[in-house]
Design a protein around this motif. Sequence first.
Motif, PDB file in Angstrom:
ATOM      1  N   ALA A 189       0.839  -1.199   0.000  1.00 51.81           N
ATOM      2  CA  ALA A 189       0.000   0.000   0.000  1.00 51.81           C
ATOM      3  C   ALA A 189       0.869   1.243   0.000  1.00 51.81           C
ATOM      4  O   ALA A 189       2.026   1.202   0.418  1.00 51.81           O
ATOM      5  CB  ALA A 189      -0.913   0.005   1.228  1.00 51.81           C
ATOM      6  N   TYR A 190       0.293   2.347  -0.488  1.00 50.60           N
ATOM      7  CA  TYR A 190       1.013   3.616  -0.487  1.00 50.60           C
ATOM      8  C   TYR A 190       0.045   4.781  -0.396  1.00 50.60           C
ATOM      9  O   TYR A 190      -1.128   4.668  -0.744  1.00 50.60           O
ATOM     10  CB  TYR A 190       1.911   3.766  -1.721  1.00 50.60           C
ATOM     11  CG  TYR A 190       1.183   3.668  -3.037  1.00 50.60           C
ATOM     12  CD1 TYR A 190       0.628   4.788  -3.642  1.00 50.60           C
ATOM     13  CD2 TYR A 190       1.055   2.442  -3.672  1.00 50.60           C
ATOM     14  CE1 TYR A 190      -0.044   4.700  -4.851  1.00 50.60           C
ATOM     15  CE2 TYR A 190       0.386   2.344  -4.872  1.00 50.60           C
ATOM     16  CZ  TYR A 190      -0.151   3.466  -5.465  1.00 50.60           C
ATOM     17  OH  TYR A 190      -0.826   3.364  -6.656  1.00 50.60           O
ATOM     18  N   ASP A 191       0.556   5.881   0.101  1.00 46.03           N
ATOM     19  CA  ASP A 191      -0.167   7.141   0.238  1.00 46.03           C
ATOM     20  C   ASP A 191       0.861   8.226  -0.065  1.00 46.03           C
ATOM     21  O   ASP A 191       1.751   8.487   0.727  1.00 46.03           O
ATOM     22  CB  ASP A 191      -0.703   7.269   1.664  1.00 46.03           C
ATOM     23  CG  ASP A 191      -1.619   8.452   1.867  1.00 46.03           C
ATOM     24  OD1 ASP A 191      -1.726   9.316   0.973  1.00 46.03           O
ATOM     25  OD2 ASP A 191      -2.234   8.518   2.950  1.00 46.03           O
ATOM     26  N   ILE A 192       0.767   8.823  -1.251  1.00 42.72           N
ATOM     27  CA  ILE A 192       1.792   9.742  -1.732  1.00 42.72           C
ATOM     28  C   ILE A 192       1.161  11.086  -2.091  1.00 42.72           C
ATOM     29  O   ILE A 192       0.084  11.136  -2.699  1.00 42.72           O
ATOM     30  CB  ILE A 192       2.499   9.165  -2.978  1.00 42.72           C
ATOM     31  CG1 ILE A 192       3.208   7.873  -2.597  1.00 42.72           C
ATOM     32  CG2 ILE A 192       3.459  10.165  -3.602  1.00 42.72           C
ATOM     33  CD1 ILE A 192       3.806   7.140  -3.769  1.00 42.72           C
ATOM     34  N   TYR A 193       1.839  12.158  -1.729  1.00 44.07           N
ATOM     35  CA  TYR A 193       1.411  13.505  -2.108  1.00 44.07           C
ATOM     36  C   TYR A 193       2.298  14.010  -3.241  1.00 44.07           C
ATOM     37  O   TYR A 193       3.517  13.876  -3.181  1.00 44.07           O
ATOM     38  CB  TYR A 193       1.493  14.450  -0.907  1.00 44.07           C
ATOM     39  CG  TYR A 193       0.441  14.152   0.126  1.00 44.07           C
ATOM     40  CD1 TYR A 193      -0.790  14.782   0.070  1.00 44.07           C
ATOM     41  CD2 TYR A 193       0.674  13.226   1.133  1.00 44.07           C
ATOM     42  CE1 TYR A 193      -1.775  14.504   1.002  1.00 44.07           C
ATOM     43  CE2 TYR A 193      -0.305  12.934   2.074  1.00 44.07           C
ATOM     44  CZ  TYR A 193      -1.527  13.574   2.000  1.00 44.07           C
ATOM     45  OH  TYR A 193      -2.496  13.286   2.921  1.00 44.07           O
ATOM     46  N   VAL A 194       1.676  14.582  -4.252  1.00 41.54           N
ATOM     47  CA  VAL A 194       2.380  15.169  -5.384  1.00 41.54           C
ATOM     48  C   VAL A 194       2.088  16.663  -5.375  1.00 41.54           C
ATOM     49  O   VAL A 194       0.933  17.081  -5.296  1.00 41.54           O
ATOM     50  CB  VAL A 194       1.921  14.535  -6.716  1.00 41.54           C
ATOM     51  CG1 VAL A 194       2.583  15.214  -7.902  1.00 41.54           C
ATOM     52  CG2 VAL A 194       2.207  13.030  -6.721  1.00 41.54           C
TER      53      VAL A 194
ATOM     54  N   VAL B 131       4.801   4.393   2.378  1.00 48.70           N
ATOM     55  CA  VAL B 131       4.791   3.177   1.573  1.00 48.70           C
ATOM     56  C   VAL B 131       4.974   2.006   2.534  1.00 48.70           C
ATOM     57  O   VAL B 131       5.811   2.055   3.437  1.00 48.70           O
ATOM     58  CB  VAL B 131       5.917   3.199   0.517  1.00 48.70           C
ATOM     59  CG1 VAL B 131       5.884   1.933  -0.322  1.00 48.70           C
ATOM     60  CG2 VAL B 131       5.803   4.439  -0.369  1.00 48.70           C
ATOM     61  N   TYR B 132       4.187   0.945   2.319  1.00 46.58           N
ATOM     62  CA  TYR B 132       4.203  -0.212   3.214  1.00 46.58           C
ATOM     63  C   TYR B 132       4.497  -1.488   2.440  1.00 46.58           C
ATOM     64  O   TYR B 132       4.046  -1.656   1.306  1.00 46.58           O
ATOM     65  CB  TYR B 132       2.858  -0.345   3.934  1.00 46.58           C
ATOM     66  CG  TYR B 132       2.532   0.873   4.757  1.00 46.58           C
ATOM     67  CD1 TYR B 132       3.048   1.024   6.031  1.00 46.58           C
ATOM     68  CD2 TYR B 132       1.742   1.894   4.242  1.00 46.58           C
ATOM     69  CE1 TYR B 132       2.772   2.155   6.785  1.00 46.58           C
ATOM     70  CE2 TYR B 132       1.456   3.027   4.989  1.00 46.58           C
ATOM     71  CZ  TYR B 132       1.972   3.146   6.255  1.00 46.58           C
ATOM     72  OH  TYR B 132       1.711   4.277   6.986  1.00 46.58           O
ATOM     73  N   ASP B 133       5.235  -2.398   3.099  1.00 42.93           N
ATOM     74  CA  ASP B 133       5.526  -3.681   2.477  1.00 42.93           C
ATOM     75  C   ASP B 133       4.379  -4.663   2.725  1.00 42.93           C
ATOM     76  O   ASP B 133       3.356  -4.292   3.319  1.00 42.93           O
ATOM     77  CB  ASP B 133       6.872  -4.237   2.952  1.00 42.93           C
ATOM     78  CG  ASP B 133       6.898  -4.649   4.415  1.00 42.93           C
ATOM     79  OD1 ASP B 133       5.824  -4.742   5.061  1.00 42.93           O
ATOM     80  OD2 ASP B 133       8.009  -4.847   4.928  1.00 42.93           O
ATOM     81  N   ILE B 134       4.556  -5.907   2.279  1.00 36.70           N
ATOM     82  CA  ILE B 134       3.481  -6.889   2.374  1.00 36.70           C
ATOM     83  C   ILE B 134       3.122  -7.269   3.808  1.00 36.70           C
ATOM     84  O   ILE B 134       2.062  -7.825   4.055  1.00 36.70           O
ATOM     85  CB  ILE B 134       3.807  -8.162   1.556  1.00 36.70           C
ATOM     86  CG1 ILE B 134       5.122  -8.772   2.009  1.00 36.70           C
ATOM     87  CG2 ILE B 134       3.855  -7.850   0.073  1.00 36.70           C
ATOM     88  CD1 ILE B 134       5.475 -10.095   1.345  1.00 36.70           C
ATOM     89  N   ASN B 135       3.988  -6.926   4.759  1.00 44.17           N
ATOM     90  CA  ASN B 135       3.699  -7.141   6.181  1.00 44.17           C
ATOM     91  C   ASN B 135       3.211  -5.867   6.864  1.00 44.17           C
ATOM     92  O   ASN B 135       3.154  -5.809   8.075  1.00 44.17           O
ATOM     93  CB  ASN B 135       4.946  -7.680   6.885  1.00 44.17           C
ATOM     94  CG  ASN B 135       5.351  -9.024   6.373  1.00 44.17           C
ATOM     95  OD1 ASN B 135       4.522  -9.907   6.189  1.00 44.17           O
ATOM     96  ND2 ASN B 135       6.642  -9.203   6.084  1.00 44.17           N
ATOM     97  N   TYR B 136       2.902  -4.853   6.058  1.00 43.17           N
ATOM     98  CA  TYR B 136       2.439  -3.539   6.518  1.00 43.17           C
ATOM     99  C   TYR B 136       3.465  -2.811   7.395  1.00 43.17           C
ATOM    100  O   TYR B 136       3.126  -2.040   8.269  1.00 43.17           O
ATOM    101  CB  TYR B 136       1.075  -3.623   7.200  1.00 43.17           C
ATOM    102  CG  TYR B 136       0.017  -3.957   6.188  1.00 43.17           C
ATOM    103  CD1 TYR B 136      -0.504  -2.973   5.351  1.00 43.17           C
ATOM    104  CD2 TYR B 136      -0.438  -5.254   6.042  1.00 43.17           C
ATOM    105  CE1 TYR B 136      -1.438  -3.273   4.387  1.00 43.17           C
ATOM    106  CE2 TYR B 136      -1.383  -5.568   5.076  1.00 43.17           C
ATOM    107  CZ  TYR B 136      -1.885  -4.570   4.255  1.00 43.17           C
ATOM    108  OH  TYR B 136      -2.805  -4.877   3.304  1.00 43.17           O
ATOM    109  N   ASN B 137       4.748  -3.082   7.117  1.00 43.53           N
ATOM    110  CA  ASN B 137       5.827  -2.322   7.744  1.00 43.53           C
ATOM    111  C   ASN B 137       6.136  -1.127   6.853  1.00 43.53           C
ATOM    112  O   ASN B 137       6.145  -1.244   5.630  1.00 43.53           O
ATOM    113  CB  ASN B 137       7.088  -3.185   7.886  1.00 43.53           C
ATOM    114  CG  ASN B 137       6.880  -4.361   8.832  1.00 43.53           C
ATOM    115  OD1 ASN B 137       6.355  -4.184   9.918  1.00 43.53           O
ATOM    116  ND2 ASN B 137       7.264  -5.537   8.398  1.00 43.53           N
ATOM    117  N   SER B 138       6.397   0.008   7.457  1.00 41.09           N
ATOM    118  CA  SER B 138       6.738   1.200   6.704  1.00 41.09           C
ATOM    119  C   SER B 138       8.073   1.016   5.990  1.00 41.09           C
ATOM    120  O   SER B 138       9.025   0.503   6.576  1.00 41.09           O
ATOM    121  CB  SER B 138       6.816   2.404   7.648  1.00 41.09           C
ATOM    122  OG  SER B 138       7.113   3.565   6.931  1.00 41.09           O
TER     123      SER B 138
END
Length: 97
Positions: free
Chosen positions: A28-33, A89-96
């Motif tokens: 998952a990701y949450d990005i500001y442009v 941005v998070y990996d498949i284990n929801y670690n940042s």
Amino acid sequence: SIALSSGSVSIGGSVTATVSISGSDISAYDIYVSYDSSVLQFVSGSGSAQVNGGGGTIRLVGTGAGSTSLSFTAIGNGNCYISTSGSEVYDINYNSI
């Protein structure tokens, strides 16, 4: 990464910024442009992320790797930037990452 369709645009012309998130471990990701709203006007977004915003900041929220195209119209003269101004941005284990 961010790639632009053109490095030079006249007033009334269009430019597309493609924001790509790559990596096999992305969950998952949450990005500001950010962009200069006195030079560019945000028109629309399409691709793998939910796109919200305008007025100088656009938020992209998505899952997994992918790309999103952001369309702009030139409304003013001058130099302009399109850049990321913050991200989670998070990996498949929801670690940042």
